[in-house]
Design a protein around this motif. Sequence first.
Motif, PDB file in Angstrom:
ATOM      1  N   ALA A 116       0.706  -1.326  -0.073  1.00  0.00           N
ATOM      2  CA  ALA A 116       0.004  -0.014   0.000  1.00  0.00           C
ATOM      3  C   ALA A 116       0.821   1.348   0.018  1.00  0.00           C
ATOM      4  CB  ALA A 116      -0.881  -0.017   1.147  1.00  0.00           C
ATOM      5  N   GLN A 117       2.151   1.176   0.699  1.00  0.00           N
ATOM      6  CA  GLN A 117       2.764   2.394   0.814  1.00  0.00           C
ATOM      7  C   GLN A 117       3.796   2.493  -0.249  1.00  0.00           C
ATOM      8  OE1 GLN A 117       2.583   4.782   3.395  1.00  0.00           O
ATOM      9  NE2 GLN A 117       3.877   5.840   2.114  1.00  0.00           N
ATOM     10  N   ALA A 147      -8.468   9.151   1.131  1.00  0.00           N
ATOM     11  CA  ALA A 147      -8.304   8.261   2.124  1.00  0.00           C
ATOM     12  C   ALA A 147      -9.341   7.201   2.694  1.00  0.00           C
ATOM     13  CB  ALA A 147      -7.741   8.831   3.307  1.00  0.00           C
ATOM     14  N   PRO A 148     -10.705   7.918   2.874  1.00  0.00           N
ATOM     15  CA  PRO A 148     -11.670   6.871   3.104  1.00  0.00           C
ATOM     16  C   PRO A 148     -12.334   6.082   1.880  1.00  0.00           C
ATOM     17  CG  PRO A 148     -12.444   9.247   2.964  1.00  0.00           C
ATOM     18  CD  PRO A 148     -10.881   9.261   2.974  1.00  0.00           C
ATOM     19  N   MET A 150     -10.467   5.140  -0.568  1.00  0.00           N
ATOM     20  CA  MET A 150      -9.404   3.922  -0.676  1.00  0.00           C
ATOM     21  C   MET A 150      -9.467   2.846   0.399  1.00  0.00           C
ATOM     22  SD  MET A 150      -5.836   5.250  -2.499  1.00  0.00           S
ATOM     23  CE  MET A 150      -5.256   6.315  -1.292  1.00  0.00           C
ATOM     24  N   LYS A 151      -9.788   3.529   1.486  1.00  0.00           N
ATOM     25  CA  LYS A 151      -9.999   2.601   2.645  1.00  0.00           C
ATOM     26  C   LYS A 151     -11.162   1.450   2.801  1.00  0.00           C
ATOM     27  CE  LYS A 151     -10.596   2.094   7.589  1.00  0.00           C
ATOM     28  NZ  LYS A 151     -10.744   2.671   9.018  1.00  0.00           N
ATOM     29  N   ARG A 152     -12.228   2.101   1.967  1.00  0.00           N
ATOM     30  CA  ARG A 152     -13.624   1.335   1.716  1.00  0.00           C
ATOM     31  C   ARG A 152     -13.077   0.223   0.425  1.00  0.00           C
ATOM     32  NH1 ARG A 152     -19.658   3.388   1.051  1.00  0.00           N
ATOM     33  NH2 ARG A 152     -20.661   1.431   1.054  1.00  0.00           N
ATOM     34  N   PHE A 154     -10.584  -0.878  -0.356  1.00  0.00           N
ATOM     35  CA  PHE A 154      -9.532  -2.068   0.166  1.00  0.00           C
ATOM     36  C   PHE A 154     -10.350  -3.119   1.082  1.00  0.00           C
ATOM     37  CE2 PHE A 154      -6.770  -3.530   3.703  1.00  0.00           C
ATOM     38  CZ  PHE A 154      -6.045  -4.435   2.935  1.00  0.00           C
ATOM     39  N   THR A 155     -10.833  -2.662   2.047  1.00  0.00           N
ATOM     40  CA  THR A 155     -11.652  -3.417   2.981  1.00  0.00           C
ATOM     41  C   THR A 155     -12.934  -4.255   2.395  1.00  0.00           C
ATOM     42  OG1 THR A 155     -13.077  -1.826   3.982  1.00  0.00           O
ATOM     43  CG2 THR A 155     -11.033  -2.051   5.019  1.00  0.00           C
ATOM     44  N   ASN A 159     -10.226  -6.672  -0.715  1.00  0.00           N
ATOM     45  CA  ASN A 159     -10.258  -7.759   0.509  1.00  0.00           C
ATOM     46  C   ASN A 159     -11.640  -8.497   0.334  1.00  0.00           C
ATOM     47  OD1 ASN A 159      -7.636  -7.890   1.334  1.00  0.00           O
ATOM     48  ND2 ASN A 159      -8.107  -6.853   3.390  1.00  0.00           N
ATOM     49  N   ARG A 208      -6.107   1.014  -7.650  1.00  0.00           N
ATOM     50  CA  ARG A 208      -6.216   0.095  -6.637  1.00  0.00           C
ATOM     51  C   ARG A 208      -7.839  -0.844  -7.036  1.00  0.00           C
ATOM     52  NH1 ARG A 208      -4.211   2.415  -0.756  1.00  0.00           N
ATOM     53  NH2 ARG A 208      -2.189   2.633  -1.509  1.00  0.00           N
TER      54      ARG A 208
END
Length: 322
Positions: A116-117, A147-148, A150-152, A154-155, A159, A208
């Motif tokens: 991710a980094q 940020a939110p 990409m987080k959503r 990802f999760t 995933n 992503r």
Amino acid sequence: MQYVATRITADGRDGFAVEAGRYRLIAARACPWANRAIIVRRLLGLEDAISMGLTGPTHDQRSWTFDLDPGGVDPVLGYERLQQAYFAFDPDYPRGITVPAFVDETTKALVTNDFAQMTLDMSTEWTAFHRDGAPDLYPEHLRDEMAPVMKRIFTEVNNGVYRCGFAGSQETYEAAYDRLFVALDWLEERLATQRYLMGDSITEADVRLFTTLARFDAVYHGHFKCNRQKLTEMPVLWAYARDLFQTPGFGDTTDFEQIKKHYYVVHSDINPTQIVPKGPDLAGWLTPHHREELGGRPFGDGTAPGPVRAGEEVPAGANPAS
């Protein structure tokens, strides 16, 4: 899983300074996390600064292997297995051997596998080596909003398909399935009125999402039982995915044959016969998507990358553009 969080930075604060020709990206076209790094490297024009080694699409319990190279040995590192770079970093490395990974060519040891980094750092720390016209995939003024999103993604999506595929019970599978399609419905709505996830231009968020969408019908719909709909039956996401696929850097780094072989052969607990499906028909990826009607500039103030670097082409027949 925990990752080696060492960063390669412009100031070298973790002991690894940005330096052209020092680091080798080890990736697998089959892996969605590694596919991200391949795309970003190409979009930013980092081919001269960061070399790339590609593993084969399958692996055993020990490691990804360099079986695409002559003699099954990476020509720069001299390794048969990526595991060797991990053990050069830590002889007792206790966790999984994952791609993508940055390896220091001077020591032949792993630097980081923090997928991710890694791509964010390619955008922000390697700017001295970006090509002329490289897009800004991680715009500073959008980072708080990204940020939110990409987080959503990802999760719930990146995933989420795995959560379905490796569910251990009917109950956990159905809960995972519902979560995944709630997120895909959210994306259908978000992308109905804007060309890309963050507006008019491609960002890291699109990279992503793309690598999961590219694998959806070929793998996740059947193999992971994510079968409410195919991608081709979600009109907005299907058009969005085709738009990206037809953009230099995306489709020309996607190898559907390796993708299918990886999942259907490696996951023998899910697919004991290891038979790899012949389909789906890939011709649809090249059909008109009409997303340009939403406007936007794919590369923002930048330009498209040039032709794929010689020797890094996807093999003929592995995607509809080859």
